[in-house]
Design an enzyme around this catalytic site. Structure first.
Site, PDB file in Angstrom:
ATOM      1  N   CYS A  99       0.850  -1.194   0.000  1.00  0.00           N
ATOM      2  CA  CYS A  99       0.000   0.000   0.000  1.00  0.00           C
ATOM      3  C   CYS A  99       0.883   1.240   0.000  1.00  0.00           C
ATOM      4  CB  CYS A  99      -0.886   0.046   1.250  1.00  0.00           C
ATOM      5  SG  CYS A  99      -1.881  -1.416   1.514  1.00  0.00           S
ATOM      6  N   ILE A 100       0.370   2.307  -0.594  1.00  0.00           N
ATOM      7  CA  ILE A 100       1.102   3.571  -0.592  1.00  0.00           C
ATOM      8  C   ILE A 100       0.100   4.714  -0.519  1.00  0.00           C
ATOM      9  CG2 ILE A 100       1.206   3.498  -3.117  1.00  0.00           C
ATOM     10  CD1 ILE A 100       3.789   5.148  -2.970  1.00  0.00           C
ATOM     11  N   GLN A 143       0.117  16.362  -0.687  1.00  0.00           N
ATOM     12  CA  GLN A 143       0.103  15.878  -2.057  1.00  0.00           C
ATOM     13  C   GLN A 143       0.553  16.956  -3.040  1.00  0.00           C
ATOM     14  OE1 GLN A 143      -3.837  14.244  -2.513  1.00  0.00           O
ATOM     15  NE2 GLN A 143      -3.362  12.452  -1.271  1.00  0.00           N
ATOM     16  N   GLY A 199       4.944  11.200  -3.210  1.00  0.00           N
ATOM     17  CA  GLY A 199       4.554   9.881  -3.704  1.00  0.00           C
ATOM     18  C   GLY A 199       5.649   9.253  -4.550  1.00  0.00           C
ATOM     19  N   LYS A 200       6.258  10.061  -5.411  1.00  0.00           N
ATOM     20  CA  LYS A 200       7.370   9.574  -6.231  1.00  0.00           C
ATOM     21  C   LYS A 200       8.553   9.202  -5.351  1.00  0.00           C
ATOM     22  CE  LYS A 200       5.860  12.553 -10.012  1.00  0.00           C
ATOM     23  NZ  LYS A 200       6.078  13.846 -10.695  1.00  0.00           N
ATOM     24  N   GLU A 256       2.718  -4.593  -5.602  1.00  0.00           N
ATOM     25  CA  GLU A 256       1.729  -5.665  -5.511  1.00  0.00           C
ATOM     26  C   GLU A 256       0.640  -5.491  -6.552  1.00  0.00           C
ATOM     27  OE1 GLU A 256      -1.384  -7.181  -2.095  1.00  0.00           O
ATOM     28  OE2 GLU A 256       0.707  -6.813  -1.516  1.00  0.00           O
TER      29      GLU A 256
END
Length: 433
Positions: free
Chosen positions: A299-300, A307, A312-313, A333
């Protein structure tokens, strides 16, 4: 932990607690438009669930909605209801309870056929708007669910149970349902301790808790610090309550079918911004301690206030730095949604093209994999998508024309915050203890 991905580019739905804040709309071409039927309300009769009607939104303009649920107003008359509506132009994260006076009853229509598909909204969107959706709406869907299971999931999660949370100095509008314990289901707002992630119903409870809580950072080991950024590794088995609370919190911003309570099998990597008050969570990713499929990320999530800042990167890049330390190749995943794949494809593109630009002579997919810890299948699919690979005489040949590489790099966008691998002090889980 389920394959949930929310890249950092989601539209910020938060503002400092002192100022409040609201999520901007995220258009999502509605596939189930209204079909004209008889009016769903006459006289003083309440609107039925499923009714289509125009609703005055926070921008004071009318927008088409569908009534998802209704509930009686306490101490009101027998026909006094408020309605939970889905704005059919926008993402489900903006669903909310509204008062009757916000609805234009002259436009009410019974929803007689949900199978009709209309792509008018999608066709009206400009290319720029569609790109913004790709950036802001990266959520793992339900590709592996059959129709019956999908309906069951949507029914169970259709009404957002917690409207807002307070976390540190931010008040954040939530996006989705999260299965908090029943005693919290009547709480429109929850108050989180930003360090231990315990949650309470009232501000006074949080204030009392903060006087006693001695944590100033996530529990676990600090494995990375560069400037004001820190990363902490939290073992779900050693910090079970923290892991479960993190899952409750994350589920408010991830539209996914599952939430696992067995956190023992996972490691959580918590990214923080640090100042003199402590280390404040920005986002996180989780990974299985032992993955037979070489998954390096389950999960991320980047929290809404942080944001569109490259975090995120950074989290994706960090997951690959851990894979390099492990001496393994990694991959997120599965299943990946189309938009989840878009986020990763951007990372893979930037990393691979940067190497191809600098490398002199031929280079194989295996060599690229050894250098980057990216799984060969992901490298192959990325290069094929970019038309940078050909199959000649029984083997794949990479075609790296400098002008083509530059064009693809420009299209891939900025790479976000850099991970300084020299600042990573970490021992893979299998070697601990």
């Amino acid at each position: 932990m389920g394959s949930m991905t929310e890249a950092e580019n989601g539209a910020a739905a938060a503002a400092p607690a002192a100022n409040g804040g609201a999520a901007p709309p995220t258009s999502e071409g509605e596939k189930n438009p209204p079909k004209r039927g008889r009016p769903a309300m006459s006289g003083g009769t309440p609107l039925e669930v499923g009714t289509r009607v125009m609703c005055r939104w926070r921008d004071q303009k009318p927008h088409p909605v569908k009534v998802i649920e209704r509930r009686k107003i306490p101490f009101g008359g027998p026909n006094d209801y408020e309605y939970y509506v889905h704005y059919t132009e926008f993402n489900r994260r903006l669903d909310e309870w509204v008062k009757l006076e916000q609805l234009d009853l002259d436009t009410a229509e019974a929803d007689v056929d949900e199978k009709v598909e209309d792509k008018v909204t999608s066709l009206k969107m400009t290319r720029h708007q569609k790109r913004k959706i790709d950036e802001t709406h990266v959520e793992h869907g339900h590709e592996e669910l059959d129709a019956a299971s999908l309906r069951e999931h949507e029914e169970f999660t259709k009404v957002k149970n917690i409207a807002k949370i307070e976390l540190g100095r931010y008040e954040i509008d939530t996006w989705y349902f999260s299965p908090f314990p029943p005693e919290y289901s009547d709480s429109p707002k929850l108050y989180f301790c930003e360090f231990c992630l315990n949650f309470m119903k009232r501000k006074e409870q949080l204030q009392r808790h903060m006087r006693k809580c001695d944590l100033k950072h996530p529990p676990g080991d600090e494995i990375y610090r560069s400037g004001t950024l820190s990363m902490f590794e939290v073992d779900g088995k050693k910090n079970k309550v923290y892991g479960q609370n993190l899952c409750y919190l994350a589920k408010l911003f991830l539209d996914h079918k599952t939430l696992y309570y067995d956190v023992d099998l996972f490691l959580f990597y918590i990214l923080c911004e640090c100042d003199d008050r402590g280390c404040h969570m920005v986002g996180y990713f989780s990974k299985e301690k032992h993955s037979e499929e070489s998954y390096n990320l389950a999960c991320i999530l980047t929290l809404p206030p942080y944001q569109r800042k490259g975090y995120g990167k950074f989290l994706i890049a960090f997951s690959y730095e851990l894979s390099k330390k492990e001496g393994k190749v990694g991959t997120p995943e599965r299943p990946l949604s189309d938009l989840g794949l878009l986020s990763y494809r951007g990372y893979w593109t930037r990393v691979l093209l940067d190497i191809l630009k600098k490398h002199k002579g031929n280079i194989s997919i295996k060599e690229l994999s050894d250098m980057t810890a990216i799984k060969p299948d992901d490298i192959l699919s990325t290069l094929q998508t970019l038309d940078l690979i050909q199959y000649r005489k029984g083997q794949h040949v990479i075609c790296a024309d400098p002008k083509v590489l530059d064009r693809h790099l420009k299209a891939a966008g900025r790479g976000g915050l850099e991970v300084d691998a020299t600042k990573l002090i970490w021992t893979p889980y299998k070697e601990q203890g």
